[in-house]
Write a protein that holds these residues in place. Structure first.
Motif, PDB file in Angstrom:
ATOM      1  N   SER A 157       0.868  -1.181   0.000  1.00 46.56           N
ATOM      2  CA  SER A 157       0.000   0.000   0.000  1.00 46.56           C
ATOM      3  C   SER A 157       0.901   1.225   0.000  1.00 46.56           C
ATOM      4  O   SER A 157       1.554   1.522   1.005  1.00 46.56           O
ATOM      5  CB  SER A 157      -0.917  -0.011   1.223  1.00 46.56           C
ATOM      6  OG  SER A 157      -0.187  -0.264   2.406  1.00 46.56           O
ATOM      7  N   GLN A 162       2.740   0.415   6.030  1.00 41.45           N
ATOM      8  CA  GLN A 162       3.057  -0.943   5.588  1.00 41.45           C
ATOM      9  C   GLN A 162       3.778  -0.945   4.242  1.00 41.45           C
ATOM     10  O   GLN A 162       4.650  -1.785   3.990  1.00 41.45           O
ATOM     11  CB  GLN A 162       1.777  -1.781   5.489  1.00 41.45           C
ATOM     12  CG  GLN A 162       1.099  -2.031   6.822  1.00 41.45           C
ATOM     13  CD  GLN A 162       0.052  -0.980   7.144  1.00 41.45           C
ATOM     14  OE1 GLN A 162       0.191   0.196   6.777  1.00 41.45           O
ATOM     15  NE2 GLN A 162      -1.005  -1.377   7.818  1.00 41.45           N
ATOM     16  N   SER A 187      -4.370  -1.428   3.207  1.00 38.49           N
ATOM     17  CA  SER A 187      -4.426  -2.144   4.471  1.00 38.49           C
ATOM     18  C   SER A 187      -5.468  -1.498   5.372  1.00 38.49           C
ATOM     19  O   SER A 187      -5.246  -0.441   5.949  1.00 38.49           O
ATOM     20  CB  SER A 187      -3.056  -2.117   5.149  1.00 38.49           C
ATOM     21  OG  SER A 187      -3.120  -2.766   6.403  1.00 38.49           O
ATOM     22  N   TYR A 192      -5.148  -7.462   4.956  1.00 40.14           N
ATOM     23  CA  TYR A 192      -3.924  -8.188   4.605  1.00 40.14           C
ATOM     24  C   TYR A 192      -4.001  -9.636   5.074  1.00 40.14           C
ATOM     25  O   TYR A 192      -3.543 -10.552   4.381  1.00 40.14           O
ATOM     26  CB  TYR A 192      -2.707  -7.496   5.229  1.00 40.14           C
ATOM     27  CG  TYR A 192      -2.131  -6.365   4.406  1.00 40.14           C
ATOM     28  CD1 TYR A 192      -2.822  -5.805   3.338  1.00 40.14           C
ATOM     29  CD2 TYR A 192      -0.881  -5.833   4.719  1.00 40.14           C
ATOM     30  CE1 TYR A 192      -2.290  -4.769   2.604  1.00 40.14           C
ATOM     31  CE2 TYR A 192      -0.335  -4.788   3.986  1.00 40.14           C
ATOM     32  CZ  TYR A 192      -1.043  -4.259   2.926  1.00 40.14           C
ATOM     33  OH  TYR A 192      -0.503  -3.228   2.195  1.00 40.14           O
TER      34      TYR A 192
END
Length: 355
Positions: A157, A162, A187, A192
């Protein structure tokens, strides 16, 4: 000669009311405060801060620190908002003054034209032992270290912490984007984890506290450590809010209280599990304790130097990998609040925050 028609009385009245409303709104805003000026000590009565800081909200209300805010003259309108996408959207709609995030949202706010300032930094005392994220590995996929990521499908992302973590892990492993297949996924919640369970991806960063549930739900699933620091934790605010003298004064008081809340969290872990993970997140008592057990001790750094250096390295990596303009991250931090944090924490600051 024809006499011009007179404006209807209702239209005249409406225009007058609009003018009065605009004047009142202007009067309610604090005087402009230069970003180099000292933070005011006195909070005008009724000054409101619109804050998305759910974890701290729960602690402030449970610990009695809300009284300290009230005594300082600060009214907090709590918003159930945290993280980059939602906070940036709320900033743009002028519905929020500040929000709790990692380090990436401040970068993307700048790259997308929303001016913000970081006013709070905290670190984990032992960040590699207590990471925020681990790399979840789908059942049947063989990954025992980050060196095994070559050729794998990895959830990614771009505008979230993340995504930056994935790029930093690839960099540490000596790999590039061309060596893996990045699968664009936002996310949110357990998206995820769901993607891993359905084998839409081979690998994805998942919160350390989700690991137990992830592996129980998907037999054969494993995790590996990322081996890098991922403990960045900040509060960032609209620059226009920090430039409002009244809000800046309120924010000075809020940063002090937030520092005390962070230290309270360290010292009351069982109660923290109850007031946040049970009461807010809806976990069972057992699961709430398990989550808290994955959390390292949070601390206030004596100086933001190393945190800023790490942010600059991340910004440079994202600029190179995602095609953004190079960004001088020193323009994104308001170091006046650094002193507020350190003074509040006193002897409990961390003097050796490693770069």
């Amino acid at each position: 000669m024809l006499t011009p028609p007179r404006k209807p009385f209702v239209a005249v009245l409406a225009a007058a009311l609009l003018a009065v409303t605009a004047a009142c709104a202007k009067d309610q805003a604090g005087a402009n405060l230069e970003l180099t000026a000292a933070l005011p000590d006195s909070v005008p009565s009724g000054t409101e801060l619109r804050v998305g800081d759910p974890t701290i909200q729960a602690i402030v209300q449970a610990s009695g620190l809300d009284k300290e805010l009230a005594d300082a003259g600060v009214t907090v309108s709590w918003a159930n908002i945290s993280g980059g996408p939602k906070s940036i959207q709320a900033f743009r709609a002028d519905k929020l003054d500040c929000s709790a995030v990692a380090d990436i949202p401040s970068l993307f706010a700048a790259w997308t034209g929303t001016s913000t300032k970081i006013v709070f930094q905290s670190v984990t005392v032992d960040p590699l032992e207590f990471p925020i994220y681990k790399l979840g590995v789908a059942p049947g996929v063989s990954v025992s270290s980050i060196a095994d990521l070559r050729g794998k499908k990895i959830a990614y992302s771009a505008g979230q912490a993340q995504g930056a973590l994935v790029l930093r892990v690839l960099q540490k492993a000596g790999l590039t984007r061309k060596d893996v297949q990045l699968i664009e996924l936002t996310s949110t919640g357990d998206s995820y984890v769901t993607a891993l369970g359905g084998k839409a991806v081979d690998v994805a960063p998942i919160a350390a506290h989700q690991v137990k549930v992830f592996q129980a739900k998907h037999p054969g699933a494993t995790t590996v450590g990322a081996g890098i620091r991922d403990d960045a934790s900040t509060l960032y605010c609209l620059t226009s809010s920090v430039e409002d003298a009244d809000k800046a004064a309120a924010l000075k008081a809020y940063v002090a209280v937030r520092t005390k809340a962070l230290l309270w969290q360290n010292e009351h872990r069982d109660e923290y599990a109850k007031v946040y993970y049970q009461a807010v997140e809806g976990l069972t008592a057992s699961d709430a304790k398990d989550v808290v057990a994955t959390l390292g001790t949070k601390a206030v750094p004596a100086t933001w130097d190393n945190a800023i250096q790490r942010l600059q390295e991340t910004a440079d990596l994202l600029a190179a990998e995602q095609g953004h303009d190079r960004l001088d991250v020193s323009t994104l931090v308001d170091r006046r609040f650094e002193k507020v944090q350190a003074a509040t924490a006193g002897a409990r600051v961390v003097s050796g925050d490693a770069a």
